[in-house]
Design a protein around this motif. Sequence first.
Motif, mmCIF file in Angstrom:
data_model
loop_
_atom_site.group_PDB
_atom_site.id
_atom_site.type_symbol
_atom_site.label_atom_id
_atom_site.label_comp_id
_atom_site.label_asym_id
_atom_site.label_seq_id
_atom_site.Cartn_x
_atom_site.Cartn_y
_atom_site.Cartn_z
ATOM 1 N N ARG A 100 0.841 -1.202 0.000
ATOM 2 C CA ARG A 100 0.000 0.000 0.000
ATOM 3 C C ARG A 100 0.878 1.255 0.000
ATOM 4 N NH1 ARG A 100 -4.440 1.442 -1.829
ATOM 5 N NH2 ARG A 100 -5.541 -0.338 -0.939
ATOM 6 N N TYR A 156 2.517 1.731 -3.363
ATOM 7 C CA TYR A 156 1.509 2.156 -4.337
ATOM 8 C C TYR A 156 1.175 3.642 -4.159
ATOM 9 C CZ TYR A 156 -2.799 2.242 -7.042
ATOM 10 O OH TYR A 156 -3.762 2.548 -7.963
ATOM 11 N N TYR A 177 3.851 5.708 -5.519
ATOM 12 C CA TYR A 177 3.748 5.719 -6.988
ATOM 13 C C TYR A 177 2.650 6.686 -7.448
ATOM 14 C CZ TYR A 177 1.425 3.905 -11.213
ATOM 15 O OH TYR A 177 0.769 3.783 -12.398
ATOM 16 N N THR A 178 1.473 6.626 -6.773
ATOM 17 C CA THR A 178 0.374 7.509 -7.200
ATOM 18 C C THR A 178 0.653 8.969 -6.880
ATOM 19 O OG1 THR A 178 -0.771 7.082 -5.130
ATOM 20 C CG2 THR A 178 -1.454 5.755 -7.024
ATOM 21 N N TYR A 209 8.793 5.623 -8.315
ATOM 22 C CA TYR A 209 8.259 4.697 -9.316
ATOM 23 C C TYR A 209 9.356 3.703 -9.671
ATOM 24 C CZ TYR A 209 6.662 2.735 -13.715
ATOM 25 O OH TYR A 209 6.302 1.856 -14.702
ATOM 26 N N ARG A 256 5.724 -2.992 -11.494
ATOM 27 C CA ARG A 256 4.445 -2.753 -12.175
ATOM 28 C C ARG A 256 3.406 -3.847 -11.918
ATOM 29 N NH1 ARG A 256 5.884 -1.068 -18.145
ATOM 30 N NH2 ARG A 256 3.652 -1.309 -18.411
ATOM 31 N N TYR A 300 1.875 -2.973 -8.598
ATOM 32 C CA TYR A 300 0.962 -1.832 -8.681
ATOM 33 C C TYR A 300 -0.389 -2.294 -9.230
ATOM 34 C CZ TYR A 300 5.205 1.056 -8.218
ATOM 35 O OH TYR A 300 6.367 1.630 -7.777
ATOM 36 N N ARG A 330 -3.967 -2.149 -7.305
ATOM 37 C CA ARG A 330 -5.083 -1.424 -7.898
ATOM 38 C C ARG A 330 -6.306 -2.338 -8.045
ATOM 39 N NH1 ARG A 330 -2.932 -0.110 -12.471
ATOM 40 N NH2 ARG A 330 -2.045 1.886 -11.865
#
Lengths: 450, 267
Positions: free
Chosen positions: B240, B243, B246-247, B252, B257, B260, B264
């Motif tokens: 979490r 993520y 990243y958001t 990143y 990926r 992520y 999501r």
Amino acid sequence: MTLRSEGVGYRFPTADQPAVDGFDLVVDPGTFVLLTGPTGCGKSTWMRLAAGLLQRHGSGTVDGRIELDGVPVDGLLPSHRVARLGFVAQVPHDQIVTGTVGDEVAFGLESAGQSAEEIEVGVRRALQSVQLDVSVDHPSTALSGGQMARLVVASAIAGSPSILLLDEPLAQLDPPAAAALLDVLRAIADAGTAVVMIEHRVHLVRDVVDRVVVMNHGRIIGEGADKLTEVGLGLALPVLPSPESYGPVLLEGTGLRYRYPNNEMDALAGVDFSLRAGERVALMGPNGSGKSTLLKSLSLAIEAGSIRQAGGVIDVPQDPDLALFCATVRDELAYGPREHRMPPDKIVARTATVAEALNLTHLLDRAPQSLSRGQRLRVAVGAAMTVAPDVLLLDEPTSGQDRVEVARMMRALAETDHTRAIVFATHDEELARAAATRIVRIDRGQEVKA
Amino acid sequence: MSIGLDPRTRIVLVFNVGILALVFDHWASLLALVALCLLPFLAKWKWTVRALSLAVLVVWSTVVSQALFYNAEPRIAWFHLGPLTVWREGAVYGLVQSLRVVAVGLAGVALAIRTPPDRMFAGLLRLRVPFGLALMASAAFRFLPELSESWSVVRQARRRRGRPAHHRTPWRWLQLEVSLLRPLVARAIRRAWCLGESLDSRGFDPVAPRAVRKPLRFGSGEPVLVAAVCTLTCSAVAMRVLYLLYTWDSVYVPSLRPMYAFVRAWL
């Protein structure tokens, strides 16, 4: 070890008079002492001083000395207390700390820092001493009243204290359970422990103890039967007259049956009960026999079957705290009449009459919650009496009262102009014979026919 | 918890449920968490019915209220009920929030009803909770259920001596209700005093070391269970956090990926 109380006094912060005043007493090892006296005379206060509790936690003024072999009781280290002093308060349920019988008895031994093996031995020995024959893993709050009283005594004696202090340990026990506990206490005293016990029902205890110490107005007034009579405690209860005939049926229950959730036994197993105007019925039976459940069903607090009420019915629960919610005793007594829109002058008159009948006049401006348990019970009964119901249902209304107050309360209930019948649960055989027009005995949820 | 777990395991599991309920943001994963929290209630039919009823009630009321009154953007009208619009995002938001509450609530209730107070006390102590705090918590566990019973006795006592509560002005009614708390408070104080005296007379000292009669022991496999659950929780928290970074365009890592995408889709 010898307990020595010299010139001991205690005054609560807001009180005009000391609760205990010049209290002198010496208790030798192996002696079983009964401490008795009128309700509110300072017995429990002295006992809390003897246990060192009020010195540590009270905010009043302490005079004099209480020592154990020359060592002040309030100066004992926590870990040493367990082996010197055992203290048992009035309501067993409220002093249980842990969840199982074994852990409860072990609590003091754990405080004293004993090893796991010593603790296990101490727990088993204490339980054996009080003849409490249940598993150490049994939930402590799922015991009967008698078993719970033995558990708190076992917890107090687990550390083999030199002095055992007990504040009315018999108050909520039926006669067989009380007799069994007295035998246990006698054996503890015979083994060398000094035992001091507070109790109002002197006739139950007199033959078991070594000394009867009588207290009044905060001090000892003497020892023995003569002194008991002096304060009215040795007297037999006056027998109240029965009416020549009884009136119509006021309350009737048929085939009453009730089982509490998560219980395997019926608390009431098909009881028929009827009450006529003029009757005073005593409900008797062992702890857990169904007396309180029958009273609850008659007052419609629980649904136990077909009940017919021909008139107003009020019940007073066993725990007076749950019946008192006003700021003063005066408000408490006036609440019912006020709610029924009685004229103010009549409210004042009725409040005064009931207060006088129950010896509450001097307490009218006090907060009910600040009174002793016996006094709170009288206020709860008085608050029900001022409503003037046709039927009064009272669950152990005399527990914690001295004989003078018991006699006074029963006379007031019998002579009231408004209430036409009463039912009261009690363990006191003498009271039932003196005050009731009929005795109904209950056992395992059923009426026991003579 | 229906398999006699050590109280420490139970407390740790409930703690993990609390964290996971915060970390999960997808209704499916929260639903799975709720399903796990329902397991201890399966031991008794009555418990199962009550737990399910409570869960359905909380979820239904929250979903309906959020579906109708959801105010954030973007929102899509799902369908219309006469003049009312039911918002799809509102329903999903309500579902997620209510499942969070239900999961934590069920875990707490399961701990309370399936753990004896003394075991709870011992467990808290072994988890290094201060003695006084652990004792207070276990005493509260013991006395709290009696409060509702006492409350009902007080109300019955009042009702028998007076008019029905609603036969008065709202202000008088409120005064009366407040005054009914007096006996409960007085009783609680009296009881606390008595318990305090009992502790004191039995040598209780909150700062002194104490012996233990019955040391707690983990059952076979319990350490593995605790380790697995804690690892799962830590992993979920870590995923979490990564993520979120990243958001927020902070960190990143291209090789993450797939993670992520997993967060999501499922967390």
